[in-house]
Design a protein around this motif. Structure first.
Motif, mmCIF file in Angstrom:
data_model
loop_
_atom_site.group_PDB
_atom_site.id
_atom_site.type_symbol
_atom_site.label_atom_id
_atom_site.label_comp_id
_atom_site.label_asym_id
_atom_site.label_seq_id
_atom_site.Cartn_x
_atom_site.Cartn_y
_atom_site.Cartn_z
ATOM 1 N N ASP A 117 -2.604 -5.527 1.109
ATOM 2 C CA ASP A 117 -1.478 -5.073 0.268
ATOM 3 C C ASP A 117 -2.152 -4.579 -0.970
ATOM 4 O OD1 ASP A 117 0.761 -4.867 -1.840
ATOM 5 O OD2 ASP A 117 1.771 -6.098 -0.163
ATOM 6 N N THR A 140 -0.383 -1.739 3.546
ATOM 7 C CA THR A 140 0.748 -1.582 2.551
ATOM 8 C C THR A 140 -0.020 -0.928 1.215
ATOM 9 O OG1 THR A 140 2.132 -3.246 3.689
ATOM 10 C CG2 THR A 140 2.832 -2.189 1.586
ATOM 11 N N HIS A 142 0.936 0.824 -2.089
ATOM 12 C CA HIS A 142 2.131 1.398 -2.964
ATOM 13 C C HIS A 142 1.801 1.291 -4.405
ATOM 14 C CE1 HIS A 142 3.536 -2.738 -3.758
ATOM 15 N NE2 HIS A 142 2.728 -3.172 -2.760
ATOM 16 N N GLY A 161 -1.194 3.484 11.292
ATOM 17 C CA GLY A 161 -0.123 2.625 11.102
ATOM 18 C C GLY A 161 -0.058 1.954 9.659
ATOM 19 N N ASN A 162 -0.201 2.600 8.746
ATOM 20 C CA ASN A 162 -0.011 2.228 7.144
ATOM 21 C C ASN A 162 1.182 2.509 6.466
ATOM 22 O OD1 ASN A 162 -3.200 1.337 6.525
ATOM 23 N ND2 ASN A 162 -3.137 3.489 7.571
ATOM 24 N N ASP A 163 1.852 1.739 5.727
ATOM 25 C CA ASP A 163 2.874 1.936 4.988
ATOM 26 C C ASP A 163 2.159 2.416 3.599
ATOM 27 O OD1 ASP A 163 5.394 2.118 3.826
ATOM 28 O OD2 ASP A 163 5.710 -0.098 3.510
ATOM 29 N N ILE A 164 2.461 3.874 3.425
ATOM 30 C CA ILE A 164 1.978 4.450 1.921
ATOM 31 C C ILE A 164 3.156 4.926 1.372
ATOM 32 C CG2 ILE A 164 0.362 6.109 1.370
ATOM 33 C CD1 ILE A 164 -1.204 6.109 3.854
ATOM 34 N N ARG A 165 3.561 4.368 0.178
ATOM 35 C CA ARG A 165 4.714 4.675 -0.424
ATOM 36 C C ARG A 165 4.666 4.451 -1.870
ATOM 37 N NH1 ARG A 165 6.760 -0.531 -1.452
ATOM 38 N NH2 ARG A 165 6.039 -1.989 0.097
ATOM 39 N N CYS A 186 0.806 7.774 12.960
ATOM 40 C CA CYS A 186 1.605 6.861 12.940
ATOM 41 C C CYS A 186 1.713 6.011 11.537
ATOM 42 C CB CYS A 186 1.418 5.705 14.009
ATOM 43 S SG CYS A 186 1.414 6.674 15.698
ATOM 44 N N ASN A 187 1.616 6.707 10.500
ATOM 45 C CA ASN A 187 1.859 5.970 9.101
ATOM 46 C C ASN A 187 3.244 6.389 8.620
ATOM 47 O OD1 ASN A 187 -1.054 5.300 8.414
ATOM 48 N ND2 ASN A 187 -1.333 7.511 9.175
ATOM 49 N N ASN A 188 3.672 5.649 7.696
ATOM 50 C CA ASN A 188 4.901 5.814 6.989
ATOM 51 C C ASN A 188 4.444 6.326 5.491
ATOM 52 O OD1 ASN A 188 7.686 5.523 6.093
ATOM 53 N ND2 ASN A 188 7.399 3.450 5.481
ATOM 54 N N LYS A 190 6.374 7.360 2.438
ATOM 55 C CA LYS A 190 7.670 7.507 1.685
ATOM 56 C C LYS A 190 7.650 7.403 0.097
ATOM 57 C CE LYS A 190 12.271 4.988 1.806
ATOM 58 N NZ LYS A 190 12.642 3.772 2.389
#
Length: 199
Positions: A117, A140, A142, A161-165, A186-188, A190
């Protein structure tokens, strides 16, 4: 090395694995520590002129904040490869100096960055500079300036597969600069000002 709390070391590093001459540092774990208000929170570095290696080590489940470089792996000499950065938390506590980089990789190969994180870094959450074969999965990332920043000829970077926001201001979720063979899947992405930018 575990359950330590290095802090208030404004001129130095909280925890360091370092090779200055010959020899090897292998199969060690830096686990469960909290480092803050250091120039570098946790570092694995082969020094210039070194003939040794740092390989097969893990940096895991640490919390690092208010360090210009929270976690750093740097190959200035010798070999620094096949190390893992797993499930760490990096952020900026508003009362301190703040992180410039959550994780900074420099000239090292075959590094895995998994399940971290990474937040509130003023330059980049994860910077990959001159590295080959980096696996960036399940993180994650962010509220940084840039989420992930690859540069200096980095190649074969796998970003899955990462959450990049919420990496914003004038910057990007993923900035590719002078980098090759980057695989993004397959990353997010946002609420970044720009999701992916290739320069």
């Amino acid at each position: 090395i575990r359950d330590m709390a290095p802090r208030e070391n404004a001129a130095g590093t909280g925890i360091t694995l370092a090779i200055m001459g010959s020899g090897n540092i292998t199969d060690n774990s830096i686990d469960g520590n909290t480092a803050y208000n250091c120039t570098i929170g946790i570092q694995a570095k082969t020094m210039a002129g070194s003939a040794g290696s740092i390989t097969g080590n893990s940096i895991s489940s640490n919390t690092v904040y208010d360090c210009p470089q929270a976690i750093n792996i740097d190959q200035s000499g010798g070999a620094n490869n096949n190390n893992d950065i797993l499930h760490n938390i990096t952020y900026n506590d508003s009362s301190g100096v703040g992180n410039e980089y959550g994780i900074l990789l420099a000239r090292c190969d075959n590094i895995s960055v998994l399940g971290n994180d990474i937040a509130f870094s003023s330059q980049a959450g994860l910077a990959i500079a001159g590295c080959d074969y980096t696996n960036v999965t399940g993180n994650t990332i962010h509220n940084n300036s840039h989420g992930i920043y690859t540069l200096f000829g980095s190649s074969y970077i796998y970003i899955y597969g990462n959450d990049i926001r919420d990496n914003g201001g004038v910057n990007t979720g993923l900035l590719l600069n002078s980098s090759n063979q980057i695989y993004v899947r397959c990353n997010n992405f946002k609420n970044n000002r720009c999701g992916i930018l290739n320069m």
